[in-house]
Design an enzyme around this catalytic site. Structure first.
Site, PDB file in Angstrom:
ATOM      1  N   ASP A   1      -3.231  10.097   4.012  1.00 40.80           N
ATOM      2  CA  ASP A   1      -4.626   9.662   4.080  1.00 40.80           C
ATOM      3  C   ASP A   1      -5.416  10.555   5.024  1.00 40.80           C
ATOM      4  O   ASP A   1      -5.273  10.464   6.246  1.00 40.80           O
ATOM      5  CB  ASP A   1      -4.699   8.207   4.543  1.00 40.80           C
ATOM      6  CG  ASP A   1      -6.134   7.697   4.603  1.00 40.80           C
ATOM      7  OD1 ASP A   1      -7.004   8.317   3.975  1.00 40.80           O
ATOM      8  OD2 ASP A   1      -6.367   6.672   5.273  1.00 40.80           O
TER       9      ASP A   1
ATOM     10  N   ARG B   1      -7.577  -0.867   0.970  1.00 45.87           N
ATOM     11  CA  ARG B   1      -7.982  -2.159   0.402  1.00 45.87           C
ATOM     12  C   ARG B   1      -8.436  -2.001  -1.047  1.00 45.87           C
ATOM     13  O   ARG B   1      -8.305  -2.929  -1.851  1.00 45.87           O
ATOM     14  CB  ARG B   1      -9.079  -2.770   1.266  1.00 45.87           C
ATOM     15  CG  ARG B   1     -10.391  -2.029   1.291  1.00 45.87           C
ATOM     16  CD  ARG B   1     -11.268  -2.358   2.482  1.00 45.87           C
ATOM     17  NE  ARG B   1     -10.675  -1.883   3.727  1.00 45.87           N
ATOM     18  CZ  ARG B   1     -11.221  -2.047   4.923  1.00 45.87           C
ATOM     19  NH1 ARG B   1     -12.385  -2.675   5.033  1.00 45.87           N
ATOM     20  NH2 ARG B   1     -10.627  -1.592   6.004  1.00 45.87           N
TER      21      ARG B   1
ATOM     22  N   ASP C   1     -12.615   6.136   3.860  1.00 44.33           N
ATOM     23  CA  ASP C   1     -11.423   5.949   4.683  1.00 44.33           C
ATOM     24  C   ASP C   1     -10.960   4.492   4.676  1.00 44.33           C
ATOM     25  O   ASP C   1      -9.952   4.158   5.285  1.00 44.33           O
ATOM     26  CB  ASP C   1     -11.688   6.419   6.114  1.00 44.33           C
ATOM     27  CG  ASP C   1     -10.403   6.598   6.920  1.00 44.33           C
ATOM     28  OD1 ASP C   1      -9.334   6.762   6.290  1.00 44.33           O
ATOM     29  OD2 ASP C   1     -10.463   6.562   8.157  1.00 44.33           O
TER      30      ASP C   1
ATOM     31  N   ASP D   1       1.057   6.116   6.011  1.00 41.90           N
ATOM     32  CA  ASP D   1       0.102   5.200   5.389  1.00 41.90           C
ATOM     33  C   ASP D   1       0.672   4.538   4.134  1.00 41.90           C
ATOM     34  O   ASP D   1      -0.011   3.732   3.503  1.00 41.90           O
ATOM     35  CB  ASP D   1      -1.200   5.929   5.069  1.00 41.90           C
ATOM     36  CG  ASP D   1      -2.416   5.018   5.180  1.00 41.90           C
ATOM     37  OD1 ASP D   1      -2.322   4.005   5.902  1.00 41.90           O
ATOM     38  OD2 ASP D   1      -3.445   5.301   4.551  1.00 41.90           O
TER      39      ASP D   1
ATOM     40  N   LYS E   1       0.839  -1.207   0.000  1.00 45.94           N
ATOM     41  CA  LYS E   1       0.000   0.000   0.000  1.00 45.94           C
ATOM     42  C   LYS E   1       0.870   1.251   0.000  1.00 45.94           C
ATOM     43  O   LYS E   1       1.732   1.425   0.861  1.00 45.94           O
ATOM     44  CB  LYS E   1      -0.904  -0.020   1.232  1.00 45.94           C
ATOM     45  CG  LYS E   1      -1.784   1.214   1.417  1.00 45.94           C
ATOM     46  CD  LYS E   1      -2.596   1.090   2.710  1.00 45.94           C
ATOM     47  CE  LYS E   1      -3.339   2.371   3.047  1.00 45.94           C
ATOM     48  NZ  LYS E   1      -4.074   2.275   4.328  1.00 45.94           N
TER      49      LYS E   1
ATOM     50  N   GLU F   1      -9.807   3.083   2.018  1.00 47.43           N
ATOM     51  CA  GLU F   1      -9.303   3.214   0.648  1.00 47.43           C
ATOM     52  C   GLU F   1      -8.131   2.282   0.343  1.00 47.43           C
ATOM     53  O   GLU F   1      -7.912   1.906  -0.811  1.00 47.43           O
ATOM     54  CB  GLU F   1      -8.879   4.663   0.384  1.00 47.43           C
ATOM     55  CG  GLU F   1      -7.470   5.053   0.783  1.00 47.43           C
ATOM     56  CD  GLU F   1      -7.167   4.903   2.281  1.00 47.43           C
ATOM     57  OE1 GLU F   1      -6.006   4.666   2.629  1.00 47.43           O
ATOM     58  OE2 GLU F   1      -8.106   5.030   3.098  1.00 47.43           O
TER      59      GLU F   1
ATOM     60  N   LYS G   1     -11.163  11.809   8.563  1.00 49.98           N
ATOM     61  CA  LYS G   1     -10.680  11.382   9.871  1.00 49.98           C
ATOM     62  C   LYS G   1     -10.774  12.523  10.882  1.00 49.98           C
ATOM     63  O   LYS G   1     -10.864  13.700  10.510  1.00 49.98           O
ATOM     64  CB  LYS G   1      -9.200  10.959   9.776  1.00 49.98           C
ATOM     65  CG  LYS G   1      -8.922   9.740   8.944  1.00 49.98           C
ATOM     66  CD  LYS G   1      -7.420   9.473   8.898  1.00 49.98           C
ATOM     67  CE  LYS G   1      -7.079   8.288   8.011  1.00 49.98           C
ATOM     68  NZ  LYS G   1      -7.503   7.015   8.603  1.00 49.98           N
TER      69      LYS G   1
END
Length: 550
Positions: free
Chosen positions: A323, A404, A400, A341, A318, A402, A330
């Site tokens: 993020d 995956r 949030d 992230d 990833k 995202e 968030k």
């Protein structure tokens, strides 16, 4: 036209200088004859040693005969520390004592091995703590005496040499990792010069070498020291990459760095820009990245160390360089951590240092989908249905979740490029913190053999990984009324780490696949044990052991 010349910015060239391909530390083995005096532990070849480092077990500290190797006044000081309960040779305990000219170095550094002294983990950890203590006193050149009393129960026959090499690898790795310092962007005039680990001489006596049935030290320890160095470089690189600010590391910068590093080691690298991502039908990566002024990138790196008929291993990481949560924004408190992230991508790029240096005989396909997840008028939204590269559709319930989504495209791309087994790694969920806090990495797989291999590698690396169950009921939680799958299981977020991982596994199909969730371990708010504050490089060494079968 606005002149931005006076604003602080970092170019890609500046980023390259922050990400090191090499360590400053020179580490080497020195064999001494029988050592009965501490002064003899410092070889003539280490003419500028600042400190002698002794790794001690509690039993050795309690043995009066041990202190005979030290000058009487130093031995009395060590025993005084023991009697006052200040140093008991427990793992993590260190003391630095001035030698006052009684040894041919400035200081004596004591580092405890604890009760499990025969294990490689204890040697690695003791090395980290010893170097931290030394650097805290400005000691840059160390002579480290290998413990003579720290043998494990199975140190017999051929096992003795194997175990000794493993412990030396772990110790060297720990010493090198102990020298890590998080980069600072403070003005140079405001920073005092940093002490850095310059040289380490690992001292072993001939009797220990002979007892293990080893030949020459060069032949015995060349591979363990080379591997330890590669593993340490890879881990520190991953830490530095993870710690880069979000205004410095954007998807295109990450792609440029991936291409540079791949070229450095003679590997091929392909980068798809935002237009090519659309052309390839990568709807997940496009959806996540389209809300940002910094467009997404799909990065693919190929290493061919075996013949063309050999199985291709796929690694997918990833690469969300920041993020915000997107439209599902968030909370602001702690959002600065989201520079990490892209921790999965950092691990895989760090691994290039291991693969490029040790050259294992395997074929490897690395894929990194990279984007920024930002809220804007063009961002994807809850309620959207998007079409993935695989042709499957995804109902978006939470923007949030995202990571995956981009990894779904990443996994399918890896399959398209020939991967036959896949491991993906991601700072995927906050839910993993509920299960394991920031202590262990979560794992979930569709293949028990692959899971066993990764867990064994984690044990060798001294990293904590624990598997989640993969029951049919968890798959059912991802079923959507309007698409093939939804990207969030429920509003109450039950089994969040499990269902997050299984979403990615959906795109692997029947191909052996394992997911590593480093949402709790890739970043620490404070230094804990041997791990530093900030980016940790968690799972670099686990995957390095797995790939190199060391």
């Amino acid at each position: 036209m606005i002149n931005y010349g006076n604003l602080w910015r970092l170019s890609f060239m500046d980023v390259q200088q922050l990400l090191k391909n090499e360590l400053e530390t020179h580490i080497h083995m020195v064999v001494q004859d029988a050592i009965e005096d501490a002064a003899l532990m410092i070889p003539d070849t280490v003419t500028e040693a600042d400190a002698l480092v002794l790794l001690l077990t509690p039993a050795e500290l309690d043995d009066a005969a041990w202190s005979l190797r030290l000058p009487a006044s130093l031995a009395a000081e060590v025993q005084g520390l023991r009697e006052r309960g200040l140093f008991a040779a427990g793992l993590g305990q260190t003391e630095v004592i001035p030698t006052l000219g009684l040894l041919p170095c400035r200081s004596l550094v004591l580092s405890g091995l604890g009760a499990a002294a025969g294990g490689a983990d204890a040697w690695r950890d003791a090395g980290v703590y010893a170097v931290r203590a030394a650097l805290g006193r400005g000691l840059e050149r160390l002579a480290v005496a290998l413990p003579r009393e720290a043998a494990s129960a199975d140190d017999t026959g051929a096992n003795a040499a194997v175990n000794l090499r493993k412990r030396v690898h772990a110790l060297a790795e720990g010493l090198l990792l102990g020298g890590y310092r998080m980069p600072s962007y403070a003005a140079a005039t405001a920073q005092p010069p940093r002490t850095a680990l310059r040289e380490v001489a690992l001292i072993i006596d001939q009797a220990t070498l002979a007892a293990a049935g080893c030949g020459s030290a060069v032949e015995t320890f060349a591979q363990p020291l080379a591997a330890a160095r590669a593993f340490a470089i890879a881990t520190q690189y991953a830490r530095d990459l993870t710690n880069l600010p979000g205004n410095v590391l954007v998807p295109d910068t990450l792609a440029q760095e991936a291409a540079r590093l791949a070229s450095h080691y003679g590997m091929s690298c392909t980068v798809l820009d935002e237009a090519q991502i659309v052309e390839h039908g990568m709807g997940g990566l496009h959806a996540v990245g389209k809300g940002s002024a910094n467009p997404p990138r799909m990065i693919a790196i190929r290493y061919e160390g075996a013949d063309a008929s050999s199985e291709v291993i796929g690694l997918v990481g990833k690469g969300i360089t920041f993020d915000t949560g997107g439209i599902s924004l968030k909370k602001p408190d702690g959002m600065e951590e989201m520079i990490s992230d892209m921790g999965g991508a950092a691990v895989l790029l760090g691994l290039l240092h291991v693969i490029g240096r040790l050259k294992p005989k395997l074929n490897l396909q690395i894929v990194i989908p990279s984007a920024e997840n930002m809220p804007s008028s063009s961002a994807f939204k809850p309620g959207d249905v998007i079409k993935m590269m695989s042709g499957h559709t995804v109902e978006i319930l939470n923007t949030d979740a995202e990571g995956r989504v981009v990894l779904g495209d990443g996994v399918h791309y890896a399959l398209q490029l020939g991967a036959k087994r896949i491991v993906d790694i991601a700072t995927l969920t906050g839910a993993v913190l509920v299960s394991f806090a920031d202590v262990a990495t979560g794992a979930i797989a569709n293949n028990e053999e692959l899971q066993k291999e990764i867990l064994n590698a984690a044990k060798q690396a001294g990293e904590k990984v624990w598997p989640f169950p993969n029951y049919p009921e968890y798959h059912d939680m991802l079923k959507s009324d309007v698409a093939d799958i939804k990207n969030a299981a429920s509003r109450d977020r039950w089994a969040g780490s499990i269902t997050g991982g299984l979403f990615i596994g959906f795109f692997a199909g029947n191909v052996p696949w394992l997911h590593l969730d480093t949402g709790g371990t890739a970043w620490l708010w404070n230094e804990r044990g041997t791990e530093p504050k900030g980016g940790t490089g968690a799972m670099v060494r686990t995957l390095a052991h797995w790939l190199c079968k060391s």
